[in-house]
Design an enzyme around this catalytic site. Structure first.
Site, PDB file in Angstrom:
ATOM      1  N   ASP A  35     -33.141  85.161 -17.044  1.00  0.00           N
ATOM      2  CA  ASP A  35     -33.570  83.954 -17.754  1.00  0.00           C
ATOM      3  C   ASP A  35     -32.409  82.939 -17.839  1.00  0.00           C
ATOM      4  OD1 ASP A  35     -35.407  82.486 -19.271  1.00  0.00           O
ATOM      5  OD2 ASP A  35     -34.892  83.460 -21.166  1.00  0.00           O
ATOM      6  N   HIS A  36     -32.701  81.666 -17.722  1.00  0.00           N
ATOM      7  CA  HIS A  36     -31.735  80.566 -17.957  1.00  0.00           C
ATOM      8  C   HIS A  36     -30.304  80.843 -17.491  1.00  0.00           C
ATOM      9  CE1 HIS A  36     -34.388  77.932 -20.160  1.00  0.00           C
ATOM     10  NE2 HIS A  36     -34.841  78.975 -20.806  1.00  0.00           N
ATOM     11  N   ASP A  66     -30.975  77.545 -14.020  1.00  0.00           N
ATOM     12  CA  ASP A  66     -31.253  76.446 -14.950  1.00  0.00           C
ATOM     13  C   ASP A  66     -30.137  75.411 -14.849  1.00  0.00           C
ATOM     14  OD1 ASP A  66     -31.622  74.693 -16.994  1.00  0.00           O
ATOM     15  OD2 ASP A  66     -31.577  76.183 -18.609  1.00  0.00           O
ATOM     16  N   GLU A 118     -35.873  74.638 -13.522  1.00  0.00           N
ATOM     17  CA  GLU A 118     -36.316  73.839 -14.692  1.00  0.00           C
ATOM     18  C   GLU A 118     -35.987  72.371 -14.515  1.00  0.00           C
ATOM     19  OE1 GLU A 118     -35.092  75.318 -18.626  1.00  0.00           O
ATOM     20  OE2 GLU A 118     -34.814  73.258 -19.310  1.00  0.00           O
ATOM     21  N   GLY A 122     -36.502  79.351 -29.891  1.00  0.00           N
ATOM     22  CA  GLY A 122     -36.158  79.703 -31.276  1.00  0.00           C
ATOM     23  C   GLY A 122     -37.339  79.502 -32.208  1.00  0.00           C
ATOM     24  N   HIS A 140     -41.949  77.947 -21.620  1.00  0.00           N
ATOM     25  CA  HIS A 140     -40.841  78.468 -22.424  1.00  0.00           C
ATOM     26  C   HIS A 140     -41.116  78.238 -23.911  1.00  0.00           C
ATOM     27  CE1 HIS A 140     -37.558  79.308 -19.384  1.00  0.00           C
ATOM     28  NE2 HIS A 140     -38.603  78.946 -18.650  1.00  0.00           N
ATOM     29  N   THR A 145     -42.405  81.813 -28.772  1.00  0.00           N
ATOM     30  CA  THR A 145     -42.456  82.311 -30.158  1.00  0.00           C
ATOM     31  C   THR A 145     -42.957  81.230 -31.109  1.00  0.00           C
ATOM     32  OG1 THR A 145     -40.635  83.821 -29.734  1.00  0.00           O
ATOM     33  CG2 THR A 145     -41.041  83.249 -32.056  1.00  0.00           C
ATOM     34  N   ASN A 161     -42.899  82.837 -21.715  1.00  0.00           N
ATOM     35  CA  ASN A 161     -41.672  83.468 -22.203  1.00  0.00           C
ATOM     36  C   ASN A 161     -41.700  83.702 -23.709  1.00  0.00           C
ATOM     37  OD1 ASN A 161     -40.788  83.010 -19.615  1.00  0.00           O
ATOM     38  ND2 ASN A 161     -38.989  81.814 -20.199  1.00  0.00           N
TER      39      ASN A 161
HETATM   40  P1  13P Z   1     -38.611  81.813 -27.655  1.00  0.00           P
HETATM   41  O1  13P Z   1     -37.290  82.406 -28.063  1.00  0.00           O
HETATM   42  O2  13P Z   1     -38.955  80.610 -28.440  1.00  0.00           O
HETATM   43  O3  13P Z   1     -39.696  82.830 -27.630  1.00  0.00           O
HETATM   44  O4  13P Z   1     -38.444  81.276 -26.154  1.00  0.00           O
HETATM   45  C1  13P Z   1     -38.260  82.189 -25.139  1.00  0.00           C
HETATM   46  C2  13P Z   1     -37.877  81.513 -23.874  1.00  0.00           C
HETATM   47  O5  13P Z   1     -38.430  80.516 -23.482  1.00  0.00           O
HETATM   48  C3  13P Z   1     -36.813  82.138 -23.098  1.00  0.00           C
HETATM   49  O6  13P Z   1     -36.464  81.398 -21.985  1.00  0.00           O
END
Ligand code: 13P
Length: 283
Positions: free
Chosen positions: A82-83, A104, A134, A181, A208, A211, A230
């Site tokens: 990721d990223h 990224d 991205e 976040g 992305h 959450t 994600n």
């Molecule tokens: P969250 O931490 O908001 O679930 O985002 C996850 C994300 O996009 C990781 O790249």
């Protein structure tokens, strides 16, 4: 099964109008919980690692855990980075056995973002590894990457189209109003922008900042072309709370018990997301 290339998994998702969850694991227990959730729902799944997690444990350890877990698993599992801001770190993970990486370079100007992405695609293609890129900047905090609200900006569909014509990607992450976040207020997603980008490029879209999004937001995003979703912060909360709640309730110093509770908490939440994303039964 062996760890799989993410592209095939996402092409199937795009065709079937569902999304595959990409869950950020932090250790062996959370990895096992994510793969068990996929097995219990017969779903394909993406085990995702931040650069920070790879640096903490070492690339070889993470690959060894997943190879052992996936070998005994009947579902399709991809290992995705990721990223990652550095081309050389992408190379390190590709060499170690990741089946997919995200470069990224979204904070760089268009041409530099494209050049870095091209370099990663070139090295990845040679060994059948897939790539995510991205554009725009997704706000919030993702491990060591902090994008202040004033710096976050949405992806320009014309530029995304020009970008995606130049490189062959497994999926693309345009900034469309989500953030990493915990959301401070209600997130405002630009669905029109998402639809335009998904239609024009034909590339599976990665959403992305999963959450805290409402169920309807996920459903709408998937109907408009999101094929990878994600989830990271939610897993971190389940990881800590699953362990701590068990300890607070039972006060026993037997580590395997709170670890078991942690595994069950993560598995339960991952299964709920898999059902919501429509990937259950698609393994
Ligand atoms: P969250 O931490 O908001 O679930 O985002 C996850 C994300 O996009 C990781 O790249």
């Amino acid at each position: 099964m062996a760890v799989e290339n993410m592209k095939r998994i996402l092409v199937e998702a795009q065709k079937g109008h569902y999304a595959v969850g990409a869950f950020n694991i932090v250790d062996y227990n959370s990895m096992r919980a994510v793969v068990s959730a996929a097995e219990e729902t017969s779903a394909p799944v993406i085990v995702q690692t931040s650069v920070k997690t790879v640096k903490f444990w070492g690339a070889e350890a993470i690959v060894a855990w997943l190879n052992q877990i996936a070998k005994e698993s009947p579902v399709s599992v991809a290992l995705h980075l990721d990223h990652c801001k550095e081309v050389d770190f992408c190379r390190k993970c590709i060499d170690a056995g990741w089946s997919s990486v995200m470069i990224d370079a979204s904070s760089l100007p268009f041409e530099e973002n494209l050049a870095a992405t091209k370099r990663v695609v070139e090295m990845a293609e040679a060994v059948a590894v897939s790539v995510e890129a991205e554009m725009g900047e997704i706000g919030g905090v993702e491990e060591d990457i902090v994008v202040a609200d004033e710096d976050a900006h949405l992806a320009d569909p014309k530029k995304v189209l020009a970008f995606c014509r130049e490189v062959e990607l497994a999926c693309f992450a345009p900034a469309i109003g989500t953030a990493h976040g915990v959301y401070k207020g209600e997130p405002k997603l630009d669905f029109e922008r998402l639809e335009t980008i998904a239609k024009q490029t034909g590339v599976p879209i990665a959403l992305h900042g999963g959450t805290g999004l409402a169920d309807d937001v996920f459903r709408k995003g998937i109907s408009l072309g999101c094929a990878k979703i994600n989830i990271s912060t939610q897993i971190k909360y389940a990881f800590i709370d699953g362990f701590v709640d068990y300890h607070n309730e039972n006060k026993v110093y037997e580590p395997l018990k709170p670890l078991g509770a942690q595994l069950e908490r993560i598995k339960k939440e991952v299964k709920e997301k898999i059902e919501l994303f429509g990937s259950a039964g698609k393994a």
